[in-house]
Design an enzyme around this catalytic site. Structure first.
Site, PDB file in Angstrom:
ATOM      1  N   ARG A 292       4.649   9.599   6.279  1.00  0.00           N
ATOM      2  CA  ARG A 292       4.086   8.689   7.281  1.00  0.00           C
ATOM      3  C   ARG A 292       2.649   8.319   6.933  1.00  0.00           C
ATOM      4  NH1 ARG A 292       6.746  11.265  12.882  1.00  0.00           N
ATOM      5  NH2 ARG A 292       8.748  10.195  12.603  1.00  0.00           N
ATOM      6  N   TYR A 432       9.954   1.735   8.705  1.00  0.00           N
ATOM      7  CA  TYR A 432      10.494   2.991   8.175  1.00  0.00           C
ATOM      8  C   TYR A 432       9.531   4.163   8.355  1.00  0.00           C
ATOM      9  CZ  TYR A 432       8.437   1.605   3.515  1.00  0.00           C
ATOM     10  OH  TYR A 432       7.636   1.208   2.468  1.00  0.00           O
ATOM     11  N   GLU A 433      10.061   5.356   8.092  1.00  0.00           N
ATOM     12  CA  GLU A 433       9.371   6.629   8.355  1.00  0.00           C
ATOM     13  C   GLU A 433       8.967   6.773   9.822  1.00  0.00           C
ATOM     14  OE1 GLU A 433       9.595   8.904   6.391  1.00  0.00           O
ATOM     15  OE2 GLU A 433      10.151   7.785   4.599  1.00  0.00           O
ATOM     16  N   GLY A 434       9.831   6.301  10.697  1.00  0.00           N
ATOM     17  CA  GLY A 434       9.550   6.336  12.129  1.00  0.00           C
ATOM     18  C   GLY A 434       8.885   5.052  12.541  1.00  0.00           C
ATOM     19  N   GLN A 439       5.866   6.143  16.647  1.00  0.00           N
ATOM     20  CA  GLN A 439       4.546   6.738  16.415  1.00  0.00           C
ATOM     21  C   GLN A 439       3.723   6.751  17.705  1.00  0.00           C
ATOM     22  OE1 GLN A 439       4.193   8.149  13.407  1.00  0.00           O
ATOM     23  NE2 GLN A 439       6.212   7.264  13.031  1.00  0.00           N
TER      24      GLN A 439
END
Length: 592
Positions: A292, A432-434, A439
């Site tokens: 992230r 992506y990556e959350g 977040q």
């Protein structure tokens, strides 16, 4: 347009990051000269090796044939040269062949990689995350077998989480891991969106896979982490038979075309358990948090590249009369609205860079500070900043790339200028990556909740310490806007903490999450640029460095204060709306 790594900007941002003095003490072999040498080498490599392949990868995509992915032309050779340069081992432990340098320096160096070729940069970025996960949770045998080859870049790593029915909700995943009776497991299932899940740049790929054991509880508490190697690894480190997993598809995407995004099938693939059973999600979060923050740096990198392209075009393209010089057929950079766009682009890139590097310094000191109390304090800062770094910086990447298209005018919409590719590539980073919404929920949920908001309130108090120096340097609006922004951040934090404890407050907290993250990013960026402005003034007064360039750091803060900090009150107002309005705006009403 040729990419030029902004070495002076990167070095100055590193040197002025809060905590840098403590970091230098924690890493005895690290100093400003070392940092500049690494950054200069990274910049040269990125500009010469990776940037020329950026358009190649966009136009000539990876190919899947006979269960094997072939990377875009030139990518495999570039990766091997990249690995030979030691760029995959900057922060890894020396025991595994790493250089044990600070994460903050690695982030700064990798900004140049993502600027030059974001699709390429994803491959080593995921290897770095796998290295962190194995260093923390791997067995000694796993570390000895896999880490030296991942650190050297001989092999690459991949993060394997998402399934067709389990994206953000990883608790819904169905891939299984059945014991083989010999300490290994058989993986069965399908995974999607697996970045660089297969390729021909290395002779082996290490997959870090989330799956369920047969007796695991339902939901996220029943997930374990497994390691599956594309090829069996013999006792002497040589490679044996191919494992039973393969790519069965490549996604056709809006951007990052040079990065193969694989659909992977696991058909009884042999795997090893990493860490403890049913603790896979917490183990994977080591890898996810590293990724992230790295994705936040992707946002900075693509924004920097888009800015450089827009600036070069604005200086070259001539049209109409300059508002300042009166010159006919002047460069469009001499038109106030174009100049305004360029200045705001530059200021936001600088702020996003500073936030990411501050997060990296916090991560370094969470690991290396001299006392447990200090390590905990810096860990809290890293936890707080990670969702901001990821979300705020990637939003800046999209915004700056979009403004870059605007600076080009009609030519920005034409692929041959390259501005459109930056916009297309940047758009994945908030997803992506959350997703950035996740977040924001992480920030107001876990991060504000884990210590009752104390880390956020300590940050706000630290921000206030910049005010006396800023008042002397830039009295008037620039300091007033900083003061108002800090007050907005404090009011928003207190309101959310109050609503978190209210019986009917959950919807208000979640509805305000996005605006709160944006507000905290705006204010943190302003605070860090104010620190840079004060450092620049100190160097000017001491007669150190290029005074004109140092003055531009002060001017950038002033531009940021006018164009970003001035909007913080509206962020606060959006948080205060809470969940009541959204509850009224039902899907039926929205579709009416």
């Amino acid at each position: 347009m040729t990419y030029r790594a902004p070495i002076r900007d990167l070095a100055f941002a590193l040197e002025t990051t809060p905590g840098m003095e403590a970091l230098t003490a924690a890493f005895p072999d690290y100093d400003a000269d070392t940092a500049r040498a690494v950054l200069e080498a990274a910049g040269q490599m990125s500009a010469a090796l990776l940037a020329p392949l950026n358009t190649v990868g966009d136009r000539r995509h990876p190919v899947l044939q006979d269960d094997q992915v072939t990377a875009s032309p030139g990518f495999a050779e570039a990766y091997r040269e990249f690995a030979a340069g030691g760029w995959t081992g900057l922060t890894a432990q020396e025991a595994w062949g790493g250089q044990a340098l600070p994460k903050a320096l690695e982030l700064a160096a990798y900004e140049t990689v993502h600027s030059a070729n974001m699709a390429f940069g994803l491959c080593p970025m995921l290897s770095l995350a796998a290295i962190e996960a194995l260093q923390e949770h791997g067995t000694e045998d796993q570390k000895g077998t896999y880490l030296p080859r991942l650190v050297s870049g001989e092999w690459t790593g991949a993060m394997v989480l998402t399934e067709p029915g389990a994206g953000t909700d990883l608790g819904a995943l169905t891939t299984t891991a059945t014991p083989n009776g010999d300490g290994t497991y058989a993986l069965n299932g399908q995974k999607i969106y697996i970045t660089w899940g297969d390729h021909d740049a290395t002779n082996n790929i290490v997959h870090m896979v989330l799956a369920r054991l047969p007796d695991s509880p339902p939901g996220p508490k029943g997930i374990s982490l497994f390691l599956a190697s594309k090829y069996a690894v013999n006792a002497d480190g040589s490679l044996g038979a191919r494992n039973a997993f393969r790519p069965v598809g490549l996604e056709h995407k809006l951007g990052i075309h040079g990065s193969p995004t694989c659909v992977m099938a696991y058909e009884g693939a042999t795997a090893e358990l990493v860490g403890q059973p049913n603790q896979g999600l917490s183990h994977m979060f080591v890898m996810m948090n590293a990724a992230r923050l790295a994705v936040g740096v992707e946002g900075v990198g693509i924004a920097e590249r888009a800015f450089q392209r827009a600036l070069a075009y604005a200086v070259e393209r001539r049209q109409s009369r300059s508002a300042w010089t009166g010159e006919a057929n002047a460069p469009i950079a001499d038109h106030p609205d174009v100049r305004r766009m360029l200045v705001v682009m530059k200021a936001k890139v600088a702020a996003a860079r500073a936030i990411c590097l501050a997060t990296g310094v916090a991560a370094d000191l969470a690991d290396r500070a001299t006392t447990e109390e200090e390590r905990q304090r810096w860990q809290a800062r890293e936890d707080l900043f990670t969702p901001i770094a990821k979300a705020w910086s990637t939003d800046v990447g999209v915004e700056v790339a979009s403004v870059g298209v605007q600076v080009h005018g009609g030519m920005g919409f034409i692929e041959e200028t390259g501005a459109a590719q930056h916009y297309r590539d940047a758009r994945i980073a908030p997803i992506y990556e959350g997703t950035n919404g996740i977040q924001a929920l992480d920030l107001v949920g876990r991060k504000l909740g884990q210590d009752g908001g104390q880390s956020a309130l300590r940050l706000i108090e630290e921000m206030k310490t910049v005010m006396p120096g800023l008042s002397r340097l830039l009295p008037g609006k620039p300091v007033e806007r900083m003061a108002a922004a800090i007050e907005a951040a404090q009011d928003a934090t207190m309101w959310l903490l109050d609503r978190k404890t209210a019986q009917d407050g959950q919807a208000d907290v979640l509805a305000g999450a996005d605006a709160y993250l944006r507000l905290m990013g705006d204010v943190a960026g302003g605070w860090l640029l104010a620190n840079q402005a004060l450092a620049a003034q100190g160097r000017i007064e001491a007669g150190e460095g290029d005074s004109a360039w140092l003055q531009s750091r002060i001017d950038l803060y002033e531009a940021y204060a006018a164009n970003v900090l001035g909007h913080c009150s509206s962020r606060l107002a959006a948080i205060g709306q809470g969940g009541t309005l959204l509850n009224r705006l039902t899907p039926d009403l929205l579709g009416a």
